[in-house]
Design a protein around this motif. Structure first.
Motif, PDB file in Angstrom:
ATOM      1  N   ASP A 154       0.836  -1.185   0.000  1.00 19.27           N
ATOM      2  CA  ASP A 154       0.000   0.000   0.000  1.00 19.27           C
ATOM      3  C   ASP A 154       0.873   1.237   0.000  1.00 19.27           C
ATOM      4  O   ASP A 154       1.584   1.518   0.965  1.00 19.27           O
ATOM      5  CB  ASP A 154      -0.884  -0.036   1.247  1.00 19.27           C
ATOM      6  CG  ASP A 154      -1.662   1.251   1.471  1.00 19.27           C
ATOM      7  OD1 ASP A 154      -1.711   2.087   0.540  1.00 19.27           O
ATOM      8  OD2 ASP A 154      -2.212   1.425   2.562  1.00 19.27           O
ATOM      9  N   ALA A 155       0.808   2.003  -1.059  1.00 16.56           N
ATOM     10  CA  ALA A 155       1.665   3.175  -1.189  1.00 16.56           C
ATOM     11  C   ALA A 155       1.392   4.207  -0.106  1.00 16.56           C
ATOM     12  O   ALA A 155       2.317   4.881   0.362  1.00 16.56           O
ATOM     13  CB  ALA A 155       1.465   3.815  -2.568  1.00 16.56           C
ATOM     14  N   GLU A 156       0.151   4.332   0.312  1.00 18.91           N
ATOM     15  CA  GLU A 156      -0.173   5.361   1.300  1.00 18.91           C
ATOM     16  C   GLU A 156       0.348   5.022   2.692  1.00 18.91           C
ATOM     17  O   GLU A 156       0.448   5.900   3.546  1.00 18.91           O
ATOM     18  CB  GLU A 156      -1.686   5.579   1.344  1.00 18.91           C
ATOM     19  CG  GLU A 156      -2.230   6.211   0.070  1.00 18.91           C
ATOM     20  CD  GLU A 156      -3.710   6.473   0.149  1.00 18.91           C
ATOM     21  OE1 GLU A 156      -4.138   7.188   1.066  1.00 18.91           O
ATOM     22  OE2 GLU A 156      -4.448   5.964  -0.714  1.00 18.91           O
ATOM     23  N   ARG A 157       0.690   3.763   2.936  1.00 14.65           N
ATOM     24  CA  ARG A 157       1.147   3.356   4.261  1.00 14.65           C
ATOM     25  C   ARG A 157       2.649   3.151   4.317  1.00 14.65           C
ATOM     26  O   ARG A 157       3.169   2.636   5.297  1.00 14.65           O
ATOM     27  CB  ARG A 157       0.410   2.086   4.681  1.00 14.65           C
ATOM     28  CG  ARG A 157      -1.061   2.344   4.980  1.00 14.65           C
ATOM     29  CD  ARG A 157      -1.802   1.089   5.335  1.00 14.65           C
ATOM     30  NE  ARG A 157      -3.178   1.402   5.724  1.00 14.65           N
ATOM     31  CZ  ARG A 157      -4.111   0.481   5.911  1.00 14.65           C
ATOM     32  NH1 ARG A 157      -3.821  -0.802   5.731  1.00 14.65           N
ATOM     33  NH2 ARG A 157      -5.337   0.835   6.263  1.00 14.65           N
ATOM     34  N   GLY A 158       3.359   3.573   3.292  1.00 16.31           N
ATOM     35  CA  GLY A 158       4.807   3.549   3.364  1.00 16.31           C
ATOM     36  C   GLY A 158       5.460   2.738   2.271  1.00 16.31           C
ATOM     37  O   GLY A 158       5.026   1.632   1.941  1.00 16.31           O
ATOM     38  N   LEU A 159       6.523   3.293   1.691  1.00 16.02           N
ATOM     39  CA  LEU A 159       7.272   2.643   0.620  1.00 16.02           C
ATOM     40  C   LEU A 159       8.766   2.608   0.934  1.00 16.02           C
ATOM     41  O   LEU A 159       9.582   2.440   0.047  1.00 16.02           O
ATOM     42  CB  LEU A 159       7.039   3.383  -0.701  1.00 16.02           C
ATOM     43  CG  LEU A 159       5.611   3.351  -1.246  1.00 16.02           C
ATOM     44  CD1 LEU A 159       5.443   4.369  -2.372  1.00 16.02           C
ATOM     45  CD2 LEU A 159       5.245   1.956  -1.732  1.00 16.02           C
ATOM     46  N   GLY A 160       9.102   2.754   2.193  1.00 18.94           N
ATOM     47  CA  GLY A 160      10.506   2.795   2.563  1.00 18.94           C
ATOM     48  C   GLY A 160      11.029   4.221   2.590  1.00 18.94           C
ATOM     49  O   GLY A 160      10.320   5.170   2.261  1.00 18.94           O
TER      50      GLY A 160
END
Length: 335
Positions: A154-160
Motif C-alpha cells: 500500500d503506497a499510502e502506508r509507506g514505501l521505505g
C-alpha cells in the motif's frame, strides 16, 4: 492500481538466478481480507508493522474491479501503453538506478524500466491487486528481466525511506484516497535529489474514450449515490494542474513540471467488445453496476445506444480509436 491495502508485501518473485520458474501455485498469495501482521524485512519496512485492517477500498478493487480489469487487459494495457511509450524516453532513468513502480498493474512498465537500468540496476513493482501481480510475475518477457520483482503493498502506508533513485507511477496516483499521503510516501522513498514521474488523466473533455460512453449510460440510469462503492477519488482526480501541484508541494516535492501527452486509445477489438468494456469499467461501468436491477433491465437499450456511438467512431476513425489525454508530471525530492 495502488491504494489503501494492509501492507502484506508478499513477494511475487522467482527464486534467485531464475526469472520466472516457480509454478504459479507456489507463489505466495497476499491476503486481502481480515487483518495482517507484517514481519518480513523488505523494501518497504524496517520493523514489524502494526496490525492494520484491510481497507474496504482495496477489497473492492480485488473482489470487484480486478477481475474486470484482467478480462479487458487487452484494452487497458494496450491503450495505456501508448502513453507510457511516449513518456518512457523522457524519463530520467540511468543504468544502475534503483527504481520503484507504484501501482505497477500488469508489470509492463516495471519490466520496461528494468531493461533501462540494466543488470546493475533493479526495479521493484508494487500494487495492491493480487491478480495484477500474478500476471506481472508470469509475463514471458520477465524471463529477460531478472532484475525486477513484484510485491504487494500500500503506497499510502509507506514505501521505505531513501532507497530509490527514481519513483514512477502510470495511472495509479489518481486513486490515492489521501493524495498528499500517497505522494509523500513516494517522496520519502526517494534518495535526496531523486526523481519521480507519474502519469495521470487530464480533464474529462479531453478523454472521450471514457466519458462519451458514460454520458450515454447516464441518459438511461441514475448517477451513483454518495454511498456507492467506487474505485476511489477516480480517474480525473488529478486533472487540475493547480490542485495537483499544490498536493505535490504539500508532499515535499520540488521542481514540479507538467507536460501534456495526447494519444489515441483503441477501445475494443470490435464493437461488441467496446460496448462490454465500457459497461465493465470506468464511469459508464460504475453507473451501470450501481444501478443494479434497473441497469440489467435496461441493458439491451443501453447496448444499442453504445453500439451506435462506436459505429460512428469506427466510421470516422477507420477503427475503434478514440482521443485520450494525460499529464506527465515530473518532480524531485529535496537534496
Amino acid at each position: 492500481m495502488q491504494n489503501t491495502k494492509s501492507p502484506d508485501l508478499s513477494e511475487k518473485n522467482p527464486p534467485s538466478g531464475a526469472a520466472e520458474t516457480t509454478p504459479n501455485s507456489l507463489i505466495p498469495k497476499a491476503t486481502f481480507t481480515g487483518e495482517t501482521k507484517m514481519t518480513v524485512q523488505n523494501e518497504f519496512t524496517t520493523h514489524d508493522a502494526e496490525i492494520l485492517p484491510t481497507s474496504p477500498l482495496v477489497e473492492f478493487w480485488n473482489d470487484t474491479l480486478a477481475p474486470k480489469f484482467v478480462k479487458y487487459r487487452h484494452v487497458l494495457e494496450g491503450g495505456l501503453s501508448r502513453h507510457s511509450e511516449t513518456v518512457m524516453p523522457l524519463l530520467e532513468i540511468a543504468r544502475g538506478d534503483h527504481v520503484l513502480d507504484v501501482g505497477c498493474g500488469f508489470g509492463d512498465t516495471a519490466i520496461a524500466m528494468a531493461n533501462r537500468v540494466g543488470p546493475e540496476g533493479r526495479v521493484v513493482g508494487v500494487d495492491c491487486c493480487d491478480a495484477f501481480l500474478d500476471i506481472a510475475c508470469n509475463r514471458p518477457e520477465r524471463r529477460f528481466a531478472p532484475n525486477v520483482r513484484f510485491e504487494s503493498g500500500d503506497a499510502e502506508r509507506g514505501l521505505g525511506v531513501a532507497q530509490y533513485d527514481f519513483v514512477f507511477s502510470r495511472f495509479g496516483t489518481m486513486f490515492f484516497s489521501n493524495p498528499v499521503a500517497g505522494l509523500r510516501s513516494m517522496r520519502n522513498a526517494l534518495k535526496p535529489g531523486g526523481r519521480m514521474a507519474h502519469i495521470v488523466w487530464r480533464g474529462r473533455k479531453d478523454n472521450p474514450w471514457l466519458i462519451a460512453a458514460g454520458d450515454i449510460v447516464r441518459r438511461y440510469l441514475p448517477a451513483p449515490g454518495a454511498d456507492a462503492r467506487t474505485c476511489g477519488p477516480g480517474p480525473f482526480s488529478m486533472a487540475d494542474e493547480d490542485t495537483t501541484r499544490a498536493q505535490m508541494v504539500a508532499a515535499g516535492f520540488t521542481d514540479i513540471a507538467f507536460q501534456r501527452i495526447d494519444a489515441k486509445v483503441q477501445v475494443g477489438r470490435d464493437i461488441d467488445d467496446a460496448v462490454n468494456f465500457q459497461l465493465a469499467v470506468g464511469p459508464a461501468g460504475e453507473t451501470y453496476r450501481e444501478a443494479g436491477a434497473e441497469g440489467v433491465a435496461r441493458r439491451a437499450e443501453i447496448m444499442l445506444a453504445l453500439s451506435e456511438l462506436f459505429e460512428g467512431v469506427q466510421a470516422r476513425e477507420g477503427g475503434l480509436w478514440m482521443d485520450s489525454s494525460s499529464w506527465l508530471i515530473t518532480a524531485r525530492a529535496p537534496r
